[in-house]
Design an enzyme around this catalytic site. Sequence first.
Site, PDB file in Angstrom:
ATOM      1  N   LYS A  96       0.263   3.683  -1.480  1.00  0.00           N
ATOM      2  CA  LYS A  96      -0.674   3.302  -2.526  1.00  0.00           C
ATOM      3  C   LYS A  96      -1.357   1.982  -2.217  1.00  0.00           C
ATOM      4  O   LYS A  96      -2.544   1.810  -2.438  1.00  0.00           O
ATOM      5  CB  LYS A  96       0.061   3.212  -3.869  1.00  0.00           C
ATOM      6  CG  LYS A  96      -0.834   2.858  -5.052  1.00  0.00           C
ATOM      7  CD  LYS A  96      -1.871   3.946  -5.284  1.00  0.00           C
ATOM      8  CE  LYS A  96      -2.851   3.630  -6.391  1.00  0.00           C
ATOM      9  NZ  LYS A  96      -4.032   4.510  -6.316  1.00  0.00           N
ATOM     10  N   CYS A 122       5.865  -0.405   1.653  1.00  0.00           N
ATOM     11  CA  CYS A 122       7.245  -0.513   1.177  1.00  0.00           C
ATOM     12  C   CYS A 122       7.288  -1.027  -0.255  1.00  0.00           C
ATOM     13  O   CYS A 122       6.395  -1.762  -0.686  1.00  0.00           O
ATOM     14  CB  CYS A 122       8.017  -1.482   2.062  1.00  0.00           C
ATOM     15  SG  CYS A 122       7.932  -1.063   3.795  1.00  0.00           S
ATOM     16  N   HIS A 170     -28.591  18.169  12.072  1.00  0.00           N
ATOM     17  CA  HIS A 170     -28.456  17.383  13.307  1.00  0.00           C
ATOM     18  C   HIS A 170     -27.084  17.590  13.941  1.00  0.00           C
ATOM     19  O   HIS A 170     -26.698  16.835  14.824  1.00  0.00           O
ATOM     20  CB  HIS A 170     -28.720  15.901  12.996  1.00  0.00           C
ATOM     21  CG  HIS A 170     -30.069  15.664  12.407  1.00  0.00           C
ATOM     22  ND1 HIS A 170     -31.228  15.761  13.145  1.00  0.00           N
ATOM     23  CD2 HIS A 170     -30.464  15.407  11.135  1.00  0.00           C
ATOM     24  CE1 HIS A 170     -32.268  15.546  12.354  1.00  0.00           C
ATOM     25  NE2 HIS A 170     -31.833  15.331  11.129  1.00  0.00           N
ATOM     26  N   ARG A 187       4.194   4.348  -4.336  1.00  0.00           N
ATOM     27  CA  ARG A 187       3.623   3.551  -3.249  1.00  0.00           C
ATOM     28  C   ARG A 187       3.664   4.299  -1.914  1.00  0.00           C
ATOM     29  O   ARG A 187       2.966   3.921  -0.984  1.00  0.00           O
ATOM     30  CB  ARG A 187       4.376   2.220  -3.117  1.00  0.00           C
ATOM     31  CG  ARG A 187       4.106   1.284  -4.278  1.00  0.00           C
ATOM     32  CD  ARG A 187       5.031   0.094  -4.231  1.00  0.00           C
ATOM     33  NE  ARG A 187       4.759  -0.800  -3.135  1.00  0.00           N
ATOM     34  CZ  ARG A 187       3.979  -1.865  -3.224  1.00  0.00           C
ATOM     35  NH1 ARG A 187       3.388  -2.148  -4.355  1.00  0.00           N
ATOM     36  NH2 ARG A 187       3.777  -2.640  -2.182  1.00  0.00           N
ATOM     37  N   ASN A 207       8.924  -6.267   3.198  1.00  0.00           N
ATOM     38  CA  ASN A 207       7.662  -5.533   3.116  1.00  0.00           C
ATOM     39  C   ASN A 207       6.704  -6.277   4.032  1.00  0.00           C
ATOM     40  O   ASN A 207       6.503  -7.480   3.856  1.00  0.00           O
ATOM     41  CB  ASN A 207       7.151  -5.551   1.659  1.00  0.00           C
ATOM     42  CG  ASN A 207       5.938  -4.666   1.477  1.00  0.00           C
ATOM     43  OD1 ASN A 207       5.488  -4.021   2.414  1.00  0.00           O
ATOM     44  ND2 ASN A 207       5.412  -4.638   0.275  1.00  0.00           N
ATOM     45  N   GLY A 208       6.150  -5.589   5.030  1.00  0.00           N
ATOM     46  CA  GLY A 208       5.244  -6.276   5.957  1.00  0.00           C
ATOM     47  C   GLY A 208       5.737  -6.132   7.383  1.00  0.00           C
ATOM     48  O   GLY A 208       6.512  -5.219   7.694  1.00  0.00           O
ATOM     49  N   GLU A 234     -16.444  10.433  -0.448  1.00  0.00           N
ATOM     50  CA  GLU A 234     -15.268  10.247  -1.301  1.00  0.00           C
ATOM     51  C   GLU A 234     -14.596  11.594  -1.612  1.00  0.00           C
ATOM     52  O   GLU A 234     -13.375  11.704  -1.636  1.00  0.00           O
ATOM     53  CB  GLU A 234     -15.683   9.524  -2.596  1.00  0.00           C
ATOM     54  CG  GLU A 234     -14.655   9.510  -3.707  1.00  0.00           C
ATOM     55  CD  GLU A 234     -13.336   8.865  -3.323  1.00  0.00           C
ATOM     56  OE1 GLU A 234     -13.262   8.195  -2.277  1.00  0.00           O
ATOM     57  OE2 GLU A 234     -12.349   9.076  -4.065  1.00  0.00           O
ATOM     58  N   GLU A 254      -6.586  13.944   1.373  1.00  0.00           N
ATOM     59  CA  GLU A 254      -5.325  13.224   1.179  1.00  0.00           C
ATOM     60  C   GLU A 254      -4.320  13.967   0.313  1.00  0.00           C
ATOM     61  O   GLU A 254      -3.127  13.826   0.510  1.00  0.00           O
ATOM     62  CB  GLU A 254      -5.541  11.788   0.682  1.00  0.00           C
ATOM     63  CG  GLU A 254      -6.036  11.651  -0.718  1.00  0.00           C
ATOM     64  CD  GLU A 254      -6.247  10.183  -1.137  1.00  0.00           C
ATOM     65  OE1 GLU A 254      -5.544   9.304  -0.651  1.00  0.00           O
ATOM     66  OE2 GLU A 254      -7.143   9.948  -1.974  1.00  0.00           O
ATOM     67  N   TRP A 308       8.298   2.387   4.294  1.00  0.00           N
ATOM     68  CA  TRP A 308       7.205   3.157   4.884  1.00  0.00           C
ATOM     69  C   TRP A 308       7.194   2.718   6.349  1.00  0.00           C
ATOM     70  O   TRP A 308       6.827   1.581   6.660  1.00  0.00           O
ATOM     71  CB  TRP A 308       5.892   2.799   4.182  1.00  0.00           C
ATOM     72  CG  TRP A 308       4.730   3.647   4.542  1.00  0.00           C
ATOM     73  CD1 TRP A 308       4.430   4.882   4.059  1.00  0.00           C
ATOM     74  CD2 TRP A 308       3.668   3.305   5.439  1.00  0.00           C
ATOM     75  NE1 TRP A 308       3.254   5.332   4.600  1.00  0.00           N
ATOM     76  CE2 TRP A 308       2.761   4.384   5.450  1.00  0.00           C
ATOM     77  CE3 TRP A 308       3.386   2.185   6.243  1.00  0.00           C
ATOM     78  CZ2 TRP A 308       1.604   4.388   6.227  1.00  0.00           C
ATOM     79  CZ3 TRP A 308       2.240   2.190   7.014  1.00  0.00           C
ATOM     80  CH2 TRP A 308       1.364   3.289   7.001  1.00  0.00           C
ATOM     81  N   LYS A 344     -10.647  12.620  -1.044  1.00  0.00           N
ATOM     82  CA  LYS A 344      -9.778  13.127  -2.116  1.00  0.00           C
ATOM     83  C   LYS A 344      -9.115  14.429  -1.690  1.00  0.00           C
ATOM     84  O   LYS A 344      -7.924  14.620  -1.850  1.00  0.00           O
ATOM     85  CB  LYS A 344     -10.627  13.316  -3.368  1.00  0.00           C
ATOM     86  CG  LYS A 344     -10.183  12.895  -4.669  1.00  0.00           C
ATOM     87  CD  LYS A 344      -9.745  11.492  -4.992  1.00  0.00           C
ATOM     88  CE  LYS A 344      -9.287  10.580  -3.949  1.00  0.00           C
ATOM     89  NZ  LYS A 344      -9.625   9.218  -4.006  1.00  0.00           N
TER      90      LYS A 344
HETATM   91  O1  M6R Z   1      -6.114  -0.798  -3.488  1.00  0.00           O
HETATM   92  P1  M6R Z   1      -7.412  -0.582  -2.787  1.00  0.00           P
HETATM   93  O2  M6R Z   1      -8.485  -0.084  -3.704  1.00  0.00           O
HETATM   94  O3  M6R Z   1      -7.888  -1.790  -2.027  1.00  0.00           O
HETATM   95  O4  M6R Z   1      -7.117   0.554  -1.739  1.00  0.00           O
HETATM   96  C1  M6R Z   1      -8.070   0.958  -0.809  1.00  0.00           C
HETATM   97  C2  M6R Z   1      -7.684   2.273  -0.162  1.00  0.00           C
HETATM   98  O5  M6R Z   1      -6.467   2.148   0.504  1.00  0.00           O
HETATM   99  C3  M6R Z   1      -7.566   3.398  -1.195  1.00  0.00           C
HETATM  100  O6  M6R Z   1      -8.752   3.540  -1.926  1.00  0.00           O
HETATM  101  C4  M6R Z   1      -7.257   4.747  -0.511  1.00  0.00           C
HETATM  102  O7  M6R Z   1      -8.335   5.138   0.267  1.00  0.00           O
HETATM  103  C5  M6R Z   1      -6.887   5.800  -1.547  1.00  0.00           C
HETATM  104  N1  M6R Z   1      -5.685   6.467  -1.168  1.00  0.00           N
HETATM  105  C6  M6R Z   1      -7.909   6.848  -1.705  1.00  0.00           C
HETATM  106  O8  M6R Z   1      -7.600   7.727  -2.724  1.00  0.00           O
END
Ligand code: M6R
Length: 590
Positions: free
Chosen positions: A585, A2, A491, A28, A99-100, A468, A475, A73, A472
């Site tokens: 975010k 949020c 395997h 966010r 938020n939370g 990674e 998402e 959110w 990418k």
């Molecule tokens: O703010 P942070 O680096 O701690 O966030 C960690 C993950 O939430 C963040 O890297 C997430 O996986 C990204 N959306 C990936 O692109």
Amino acid sequence: MCGIIGYVGKRTDAGVLAVQSLKRLEYRGYDSWGVACKTKDGVIIRKDIGKISTVDSADFQQPSSLAMAHTRWATHGGVTTENAHPHVSCDGKIVVVLNGIIENYEALRDELKTKGHEFVSSTDTEVIPHLIEEEMKTEPDFAAAVRRACLRFEGRYGIVAMHADSFLLVAARTGSPLIVGVEKDGYFIASDTPAFLEYTSTVQYLDDGEMVVTDGNSILFSDIATGEERTKREIEITWSVTEAHKGEYDHFMLKEIMEQKQSIARAVDQDEDQIQTLARAIHAAQGTFLVGCGTAAKACMAAEYFFSVIAGHHVNFAPASEFKLYHRFLKPESLLIAVSQSGETADTLEAMKIAKSKGAKVLAIVNAEGSTIAREADFTLHIKAGPERAVASTKALTGQMAVLLLIAYAMIDKLPKGRTRLLETAAAINDMLNPRYTEFIETIAERIQESSDLYIIGKGWNYPMALESAIKIQEVSYVHAEGFAGGELKHGPIALIEKGTPCIALVGNDEVRTDIISNAIELKARGGFIVGIAPERHAVFDEWIRVPDVDTAQAIVNIIPVQVLAYFLAVKRGKDPDMPRNLAKSVTVK
Ligand code: M6R
């Protein structure tokens, strides 16, 4: 998660300002929004599901000097207008955003219902205005009643509240970030600095267990538990407003990918003595643990290889969300390295808490200045990437890896060599990221955009980059992508390969090159369409994306074309790469 923005002060366009500031928090991730502003006709509230970007801030033009706004959110309760924040008390006068999560909200709601309170949403948030209303029956002072209510909440939260009969903004924090922006004639309270960066770069941070009350003229910080006053420093943040804008780019994601031309060089600009001290601390530690989540976790995994190959030193990686089980290995001589872009990730903070409870020291590697992780660590290194607004982390990842690589060199007393290696890498990335290069990757995206599955392989430090790469692509483009260690294919995963399945091989000119090329050949033999990301062409590649040969920094350059590919896959498939569905975010819940 949020987003929150509140304003009180001498400005008379607080409603418009709240909407505009909320738009700056869109990155966010959220599913509904709401705005409340106090006008001469009382408090006006508007909320809805969908995007705040479609809302005209002119709708909030009525003169107002006290307002707040929120992007939600969803956690408790579906995505509906009723569940959107702000929420109000029975008399409609107490207005709250959260938020939370208030974990004990069910018990509180039951109790309040027996006292006659009526609820219209299925959120945890709605108990807050009702509980404050209840407290005000015996404690008429609004701020004091907010404090009393906070004493009853369990969970992690950041709350901002206002009352129709007062000119106060009251906020409280336990677990979810809240930052005060200081202007000559007013104050902002927000979940993140980009919300008010347009107006001020002077901030004061609320710490956990603290609350703040302001009428726009003065501000009072205090301890929620004791009510004691707290003094706060004013801090200047260095992020600029232009860094937080898209500029010439269609999306923040592409802008931030391109910024890696400069951001890696900035990450390398670290205080030499501090890096050497940290390198010594890692040598001396009895057990060094690297933790992070998502993309930051992949930087930690890559660092395991950096420390091993460059410094011959063993460190342990764990996803922060799994770190709970590691407490048995921690002692006062242990060291935790917490890596995070936002510096607010709940799981990473939890890992720090576990380490601290065992007396271990914590080093944080963060991007967001003044974030909770940065402030709670014993030592902090900033990667200096500037604001990262796209949900998909790009420049933060390479900044994190650059700093970790630098530390690995410092551990063998070769800090200058590490710095030179990284500066040369930054220069090579500058050459690489030219328009012809990105256009070429766009043609590959065009070719594979209809594929339902995509696989990425890597070995050594390119293995975490394969993982990674999958994050990418998943998402932002919603294509099913999976990363594997090349040697693991036979395997199991190789059964998934069919004629034409796109497979990306991340290759370096290193000791595992022959192995990963063999793995690519195995994929090709099963019909895989092989995209090689490598310094040199190989016959197995159907398409070759050339990257500079940068030795120990190869993982840093190899991931960049995948970021570009993920971006174009998203755009070609009609998705918004900056705001992927279901994601936020900064993930401030566990
Ligand atoms: O703010 P942070 O680096 O701690 O966030 C960690 C993950 O939430 C963040 O890297 C997430 O996986 C990204 N959306 C990936 O692109």
